[in-house]
Every structure is written in C-alpha cells, then in structure tokens.
Design an enzyme around this catalytic site. Structure first.
Site, PDB file in Angstrom:
ATOM      1  N   GLU A 129      53.570  30.654  58.604  1.00  0.00           N
ATOM      2  CA  GLU A 129      53.038  29.658  58.518  1.00  0.00           C
ATOM      3  C   GLU A 129      53.409  28.210  58.588  1.00  0.00           C
ATOM      4  O   GLU A 129      54.767  28.411  57.879  1.00  0.00           O
ATOM      5  CB  GLU A 129      52.363  29.442  56.755  1.00  0.00           C
TER       6      GLU A 129
ATOM      7  N   LYS B 139      40.409  40.838  61.369  1.00  0.00           N
ATOM      8  CA  LYS B 139      40.903  40.396  62.897  1.00  0.00           C
ATOM      9  C   LYS B 139      40.592  41.713  63.766  1.00  0.00           C
ATOM     10  O   LYS B 139      41.357  42.990  63.404  1.00  0.00           O
ATOM     11  CB  LYS B 139      42.025  39.828  62.299  1.00  0.00           C
TER      12      LYS B 139
ATOM     13  N   ARG C 247      28.242  26.393  38.734  1.00  0.00           N
ATOM     14  CA  ARG C 247      27.836  26.341  37.631  1.00  0.00           C
ATOM     15  C   ARG C 247      26.964  24.597  38.235  1.00  0.00           C
ATOM     16  O   ARG C 247      25.762  24.251  37.812  1.00  0.00           O
ATOM     17  CB  ARG C 247      28.828  24.976  36.946  1.00  0.00           C
TER      18      ARG C 247
ATOM     19  N   ASP D 108      50.660  36.994  46.850  1.00  0.00           N
ATOM     20  CA  ASP D 108      49.780  35.943  47.740  1.00  0.00           C
ATOM     21  C   ASP D 108      49.947  37.210  49.486  1.00  0.00           C
ATOM     22  O   ASP D 108      48.780  37.681  50.022  1.00  0.00           O
ATOM     23  CB  ASP D 108      49.871  34.764  48.620  1.00  0.00           C
TER      24      ASP D 108
ATOM     25  N   HIS E 270      41.398  39.455  54.762  1.00  0.00           N
ATOM     26  CA  HIS E 270      40.102  39.446  55.706  1.00  0.00           C
ATOM     27  C   HIS E 270      41.221  40.269  57.170  1.00  0.00           C
ATOM     28  O   HIS E 270      41.007  40.142  57.864  1.00  0.00           O
ATOM     29  CB  HIS E 270      40.141  38.276  55.722  1.00  0.00           C
TER      30      HIS E 270
ATOM     31  N   HIS F 118      48.517  41.773  52.793  1.00  0.00           N
ATOM     32  CA  HIS F 118      48.264  41.653  54.471  1.00  0.00           C
ATOM     33  C   HIS F 118      49.271  41.977  55.465  1.00  0.00           C
ATOM     34  O   HIS F 118      49.413  43.308  56.054  1.00  0.00           O
ATOM     35  CB  HIS F 118      48.122  40.062  55.118  1.00  0.00           C
TER      36      HIS F 118
ATOM     37  N   LYS G 119      40.328  39.533  47.587  1.00  0.00           N
ATOM     38  CA  LYS G 119      41.750  39.228  46.142  1.00  0.00           C
ATOM     39  C   LYS G 119      42.424  37.730  45.511  1.00  0.00           C
ATOM     40  O   LYS G 119      41.303  37.077  46.409  1.00  0.00           O
ATOM     41  CB  LYS G 119      43.164  39.805  48.278  1.00  0.00           C
TER      42      LYS G 119
HETATM   43  N1  LIG Z   1      39.641  29.759  50.120  1.00  0.00           N
HETATM   44  C1  LIG Z   1      39.738  30.098  50.802  1.00  0.00           C
HETATM   45  O1  LIG Z   1      40.084  30.127  52.192  1.00  0.00           O
HETATM   46  C2  LIG Z   1      40.189  32.179  50.157  1.00  0.00           C
HETATM   47  C3  LIG Z   1      41.203  32.376  51.143  1.00  0.00           C
HETATM   48  C4  LIG Z   1      41.281  34.299  51.316  1.00  0.00           C
HETATM   49  C5  LIG Z   1      40.939  34.743  49.272  1.00  0.00           C
HETATM   50  N2  LIG Z   1      39.841  33.729  48.589  1.00  0.00           N
HETATM   51  C6  LIG Z   1      39.872  34.043  46.987  1.00  0.00           C
HETATM   52  O2  LIG Z   1      38.044  34.016  47.286  1.00  0.00           O
HETATM   53  C7  LIG Z   1      38.220  33.377  45.963  1.00  0.00           C
HETATM   54  C8  LIG Z   1      37.050  31.870  46.129  1.00  0.00           C
HETATM   55  O3  LIG Z   1      38.644  31.472  46.870  1.00  0.00           O
HETATM   56  P1  LIG Z   1      37.706  29.611  46.797  1.00  0.00           P
HETATM   57  O4  LIG Z   1      39.268  29.049  47.188  1.00  0.00           O
HETATM   58  O5  LIG Z   1      36.956  29.694  47.005  1.00  0.00           O
HETATM   59  O6  LIG Z   1      37.574  28.611  44.808  1.00  0.00           O
HETATM   60  P2  LIG Z   1      37.256  27.786  44.560  1.00  0.00           P
HETATM   61  O7  LIG Z   1      36.960  26.570  45.751  1.00  0.00           O
HETATM   62  O8  LIG Z   1      38.375  27.957  42.995  1.00  0.00           O
HETATM   63  O9  LIG Z   1      35.559  28.301  44.474  1.00  0.00           O
HETATM   64  C9  LIG Z   1      35.107  29.208  43.236  1.00  0.00           C
HETATM   65  C10 LIG Z   1      33.673  28.263  42.984  1.00  0.00           C
HETATM   66  O10 LIG Z   1      33.465  29.170  41.564  1.00  0.00           O
HETATM   67  C11 LIG Z   1      32.439  28.326  41.077  1.00  0.00           C
HETATM   68  N3  LIG Z   1      32.795  28.265  39.246  1.00  0.00           N
HETATM   69  C12 LIG Z   1      33.720  28.408  38.925  1.00  0.00           C
HETATM   70  N4  LIG Z   1      34.401  28.141  37.763  1.00  0.00           N
HETATM   71  C13 LIG Z   1      32.361  29.073  37.580  1.00  0.00           C
HETATM   72  C14 LIG Z   1      32.107  29.309  35.387  1.00  0.00           C
HETATM   73  N5  LIG Z   1      32.458  29.319  34.778  1.00  0.00           N
HETATM   74  N6  LIG Z   1      30.658  29.219  35.989  1.00  0.00           N
HETATM   75  C15 LIG Z   1      29.859  29.016  37.731  1.00  0.00           C
HETATM   76  N7  LIG Z   1      31.012  28.892  38.545  1.00  0.00           N
HETATM   77  C16 LIG Z   1      31.882  28.653  37.735  1.00  0.00           C
HETATM   78  C17 LIG Z   1      33.046  27.035  40.575  1.00  0.00           C
HETATM   79  O11 LIG Z   1      31.747  25.983  41.376  1.00  0.00           O
HETATM   80  P3  LIG Z   1      31.594  25.057  39.818  1.00  0.00           P
HETATM   81  O12 LIG Z   1      32.179  23.736  40.353  1.00  0.00           O
HETATM   82  O13 LIG Z   1      30.430  24.810  41.205  1.00  0.00           O
HETATM   83  O14 LIG Z   1      31.121  25.465  38.799  1.00  0.00           O
HETATM   84  C18 LIG Z   1      33.647  26.949  42.294  1.00  0.00           C
HETATM   85  O15 LIG Z   1      33.167  25.940  43.475  1.00  0.00           O
HETATM   86  C19 LIG Z   1      39.492  33.313  45.274  1.00  0.00           C
HETATM   87  O16 LIG Z   1      39.211  34.903  44.672  1.00  0.00           O
HETATM   88  C20 LIG Z   1      40.037  33.603  46.176  1.00  0.00           C
HETATM   89  O17 LIG Z   1      41.382  33.761  46.091  1.00  0.00           O
HETATM   90  C21 LIG Z   1      40.532  32.466  48.841  1.00  0.00           C
END
Ligand SMILES: NC(=O)c1ccc[n+]([C@@H]2O[C@H](COP(=O)([O-])OP(=O)(O)OC[C@H]3O[C@@H](n4cnc5c(N)ncnc54)[C@H](OP(=O)(O)O)[C@@H]3O)[C@@H](O)[C@H]2O)c1
Length: 545
Positions: free
Chosen positions: A272, A238, A91, A291, A234, A296, A204
């Site tokens: 962890e 590994k 966004r 989770d 992921h 995993h 996931k």
């Molecule tokens: N973070 C990790 O290390 C990790 C590890 C393994 C798996 N995952 C998985 O990866 C996925 C993403 O995780 P994340 O931690 O990166 O999530 P996040 O930080 O919440 O990022 C999601 C992004 O999506 C955008 N967004 C949210 N609602 C939106 C909408 N309606 N329209 C357009 N853009 C929108 C937001 O950007 P704006 O604010 O710019 O709109 C936000 O930056 C999840 O399924 C999570 O379970 C994450």
C-alpha cells in the site's frame, strides 16, 4: 438355464441412485437448473429468495463505502429478489427518511452505476432504520416488530441475512441478543427450502489470536450453525483472485508445472502507498501481520498452492484450502528472527512530498512497536511444494499500491545459446496482478532479431480491462449475492480461520519475546534492509513491481 443374476445397472440407474439418502432424496444433484433445493447453499440460480438484510453498524464507514454501493449496483445490475429490503441498526437517531438520504449520498459517492430518481425511489422504499444500542434488549424488540411488518408488507417470507458491520467487540452482544430475542433461528445443513432461512455475515478480523478466534467461533456457534455463518475476506470476492483458480484449473498449460519440479519460489506482495490515514488507534491493536497476513495474504497463498478441488463448490474448495494451510510450516522459535521481519514506516517522501512517520500519527503510542510491514518466509510441507519457499510481504507507505502473486520458475537445465548471449536469460515468471492493472503476465526469453543468438526477456500480457471491456464488479457485490443465495464457497470455514491463526501465532509469540525487533524504514521505500537480506540469503531478490 435361467440366470438369477440381476441385470447390470444402466447409466440411468446409476445416476438415479447415486447420492441419495435413505429417504431417496438426491443430496448431490447440484447441476439441476435451480440447484439442489435440499441443500443449503450450492445452487446455480442467481436470484436469491425474497429476504431482508439487516446491517448492524449501518452508520459506519464500511456500509457507506462498500456495502450500500454494492447493494445498489446489485439492485441495478442483477435482479435482487422482489421486495428485497434492508434494515439498518445503529445508535444514531435517524428516521427512515434520513437513513435513505444518507444512503443515497453514499451510493452516489461509491457505486459504479449512476443514480436516477426513479430507480432510487424504488430501491429506497425497501430501506428502513432501527435506532438502538447493540447491548440493549429493546433494540431487538424494535427490530423484531420491524421485520414482521416488512415481511407482511413486502412479502419477504421471514428470510434474513444479518450483516455484522461493526467492530468485533460487539459481535458477542449482537449474536446473543439475536438468539435470545428469537430473531435468529438455528438451522442445520439439510434444511427444507420451503422453510425460511437466516444467515449471518461476519467481517474480519475473526479474533486477535488463536485463542480469541476459537472463543469467537464458539460464541457464534451457540446461536448459529456453521452452515449459517459466512466469514468474509473480501479478497476472495475479487475477480482476479477467483481468476487464479480459473488460470490454474481451467487450462492444461500451466497446472502441470505448478510444483516443486519447476517452480523455484513464489512471492506474494500486498503493498500500500498510504499510511494508517488517521486510523492509528485501530491499527495499534492490529498491525500488518493480523490485518493483512492472517487473512488476505494467506488466502492468496491458498488459491495459488491448493490442489484442484473436484468441483468449484462450498466444501470441496474449502477442504482443499484447509489442507494446504495445514501443510504450511511457519517460522518456529528462533527462526522467527530471520524469517519474520517486521518494520514500521518512518518519515520520508511519497510522490515527492514529505510525509510523517507512524509514531507521530494520531492514536499511535509514542513507543509503539506495531508493525506496518511484514516479510515472511513460509514453507509448504507437502508433495507438491516441498522445498519451494513462499515469501509473503505486505506494508504501508511502500512506493506504490500493488497486490500480486509472482511464480518464478527454475532455469532451464541446459542453455544451448550460452556462447551467443551476453547474459543468460532470467527465469520464466508468471505474475498474477490482483490490483491495480488487473491481469496476468508471463515472462519468457525471446531471440532478439538479427544475426546473433542474443536473447532477451519479453512479457506476454493479459489485461482484464482491455480484454473484457468492462469494469469488474466490486468484491462485495459478489459476496453479498453469494450469501443471499446460500453459497459459502468464497467464505471462510471455521477450520480455515483457526488454521490460519495457527500459522501466524508462532510469529506473534516470537515477536512478543523480542525476536526480530521492529525495524524502521523510510516512507516511500520497500521496507527494512533485513527483508532484503532474508531473500538474498536464499539466492533471490524481491521483485520491484
Ligand atoms: N471500513 C472498511 O473499509 C472495512 C474494510 C474491511 C473490514 N472492515 C470491518 O468492518 C467492521 C466495521 O467497520 P467500520 O469501519 O464500518 O466501523 P465503524 O465506522 O466504527 O462503524 C461501526 C458503526 O457501529 C455503530 N455502533 C458502534 N457501537 C454501537 C453500539 N454500542 N450500539 C449500536 N451501534 C453502535 C456506530 O454507529 P453510531 O455511531 O450511529 O452508533 C458506527 O457507525 C469492522 O469489523 C472492520 O474491521 C471494515
């Protein structure tokens, strides 16, 4: 007399006709230098076709910490295709230039390879940003015209890798819009390589329980065929997890003893030291079982317990993983009480410093029963593993960060040294360390030097780092590259996801009915006492890795 019998086919004839379809196309010739061009995926070449990767949720944490650093390392270390481009969608109203600056900062923070101005300039010319809401049709109109322009300018040939780096709540919106806008095109398995391809990578969690996982699978199937969907766990990317398969199936020494005749029990631990680190709100809806275990830990179980696939390749590997998951016997009904222990960290000490408990973390409900620790006993009802217990354990705020698989073998049937030792040696143990200190250790008994027959347990240790002398690529590097190449081997097929949910669902149901209530454990300890009791009852104890 002349024989009417056809001459016996030569080896060349057999090779020439084996695996051909009715049109004479060779469907299984995957060992040709460039792989089989008629089968999506399954090639040995390591440079993908020119393509555009579209990352939804590009302003998020996953992109900054994992995806962009991995893409940079790939760009530097391996030849990404010429013209390779990335389009980010979120966004926030960033320009292309702002997007490039943000991504540079993320790469500097997280990548293995240092950033130089010249190399960054070349890489960042392929970075573009589209601002918009995932639910708005306009976003996809803008995206489509951006993609067309990139195809023309950078010759990316219409090939697309969509990456859903968003919360799963947005998956249906994104998938549906990709379909209705015509950006995504459904392709079945034997697509012609000259046609453009598009694939989608999904993070996931794939659902919240069996039902929601099935629903998500069906929603995605309305737009993409199963062959186009790459479900990422992921852990499978590994190096050390892939090495479990190499250890088992590339050595004659170990595989013959990986079965119920020799193995006493197996422990899989993912500990962890950190807590939920401000992500209490997210964690409340998830918990350790969903989770960590559903994804995993069950992945680790499959690689250590599966039968050898005929070849390391997409469906051959995934068939074996599904087969072993189908043989897993989860705790059912009242068994949940004694075989699925859940815990929640309370206050305590980590590294000598006091830390707060889960219930006072931001975003956590004061009466929360969400588990930050699980200890599970599973059985595998098949010929190889009958009566060998598999203990799975994961938790937050445990004494140290460690992920390992430990295979404990039965004791020798007769110890001829028994009169000469103070204590009988322990069992042999093979420990596969997934992280940190990646490597493999084998514990065995050795004679202590001297005039007695005294024995002592000694380790034989292999360390990845010191043996290969370089840092392993991050799991995301391997997985993103595989998805671009169309190699699904290290991704989860739909039946794998459904079967894994089928294993944890009875536990979720039992807990919802009040079985095995959540027990508190002090931060900095190895979980609640009930988890120790679970293995002690079988005559074992948890390892202290
Ligand atoms: N973070 C990790 O290390 C990790 C590890 C393994 C798996 N995952 C998985 O990866 C996925 C993403 O995780 P994340 O931690 O990166 O999530 P996040 O930080 O919440 O990022 C999601 C992004 O999506 C955008 N967004 C949210 N609602 C939106 C909408 N309606 N329209 C357009 N853009 C929108 C937001 O950007 P704006 O604010 O710019 O709109 C936000 O930056 C999840 O399924 C999570 O379970 C994450």
């Amino acid at each position: 007399m002349t024989s009417t019998q056809a001459p016996a086919p030569t080896a060349a004839d057999i090779t020439a006709t084996r695996g051909q379809d009715s049109g004479g196309r060779n469907l299984f010739d995957d060992f040709a230098p460039l792989g089989n061009p008629l089968r999506d995926g399954l090639t040995d070449k390591r440079t993908p076709d020119p393509c555009v990767m579209v990352i939804f949720g590009v302003t998020g944490d996953l992109t900054a910490r994992k995806l962009m650093p991995a893409l940079w390392d790939l760009a530097v270390g391996h030849p990404l295709p010429e013209g390779f481009s990335i389009v980010g969608v979120s966004r926030r109203s960033w320009t292309d230039e702002e997007f490039r600056e943000e991504m540079r900062a993320a790469v500097v923070r997280g990548a293995r390879t240092p950033v130089t101005d010249e190399a960054w300039k070349q890489f960042s010319e392929g970075l573009f940003y589209v601002a918009g809401d995932f639910a708005a049709a306009q976003t996809y109109t803008d995206l489509a015209s951006r993609l067309e322009a990139i195809d023309t300018e950078r010759r990316t040939q219409g090939n697309r890798l969509f990456y859903l780096a968003t919360s799963p709540t947005y998956f249906p919106d994104i998938i549906e819009n990709l379909g209705t806008s015509g950006i995504a095109e459904r392709r079945e398995i034997y697509s012609d390589p000259r046609e453009r391809w598009n694939r989608v990578v999904v993070e996931k969690p794939f659902g919240h329980d069996v039902e929601s996982a099935r629903q998500l699978i069906q929603e995605m199937a309305t737009v993409f065929s199963e062959q186009q969907i790459y479900r990422i766990d992921h852990y499978l990317g590994k190096e050390t997890v892939q090495n479990v398969m190499a250890f088992r199936f590339a050595n004659i020494l170990f595989e013959p003893v990986f079965n119920r005749s020799y193995v006493e029990h197996i422990q899989i631990t993912a500990a962890e030291a950190i807590g939920v680190e401000g992500r209490g709100g997210y964690y409340e809806d998830s918990g350790a079982l969903r989770d960590m275990v559903q994804s995993h830990l069950l992945q680790l179980l499959t690689v250590v317990a599966m039968e050898p696939p005929a070849v390391f390749r997409g469906d051959e590997v995934r068939d074996e993983k599904v087969k072993v998951l189908r043989s897993v016997v989860p705790p059912i009904g009242p068994q949940v009480d004694s075989r699925a222990i859940r815990g929640q960290y309370g206050a305590g000490y980590m590294g000598g410093k006091p830390v707060e408990g889960y219930l006072t973390e931001r975003g956590v409900r004061p009466e929360s029963q969400t588990e930050t620790f699980v200890a599970l006993k599973l059985e595998i009802d098949n010929w190889r593993w009958a009566n060998v217990p598999f203990y799975l354990r994961t938790g937050k705020r445990l004494p140290r960060r460690v992920t390992e698989i430990a295979i404990t073998f039965k004791k020798v049937p007769h110890l001829m040294f028994r009169n000469a030792v103070d204590t009988a040696p322990d069992s042999n143990v093979i420990t596969m360390r997934i992280q940190p200190d990646e490597g493999i250790a084998i514990r065995f008994a050795a004679k202590v030097p001297g005039p007695t027959n005294k024995l002592r347990n000694v380790p034989m240790d292999f360390y990845y780092g010191s043996t290969f002398g370089e840092t392993s690529p991050d799991a995301y590097e391997r997985l993103i590259l595989d998805a671009m190449l169309g190699d699904p081997t290290l991704f989860q097929r739909r039946d794998e996801v459904e079967t894994a949910w089928g294993i944890v669902q009875p536990v979720l149901d039992g807990w919802a009915n009040g079985l095995s209530p959540t027990r508190q454990y002090d931060s900095g300890t190895w979980g609640p006492a009930e988890a120790d009791a679970m293995v002690r009852e079988d005559g074992f104890h948890w390892r202290r890795p």
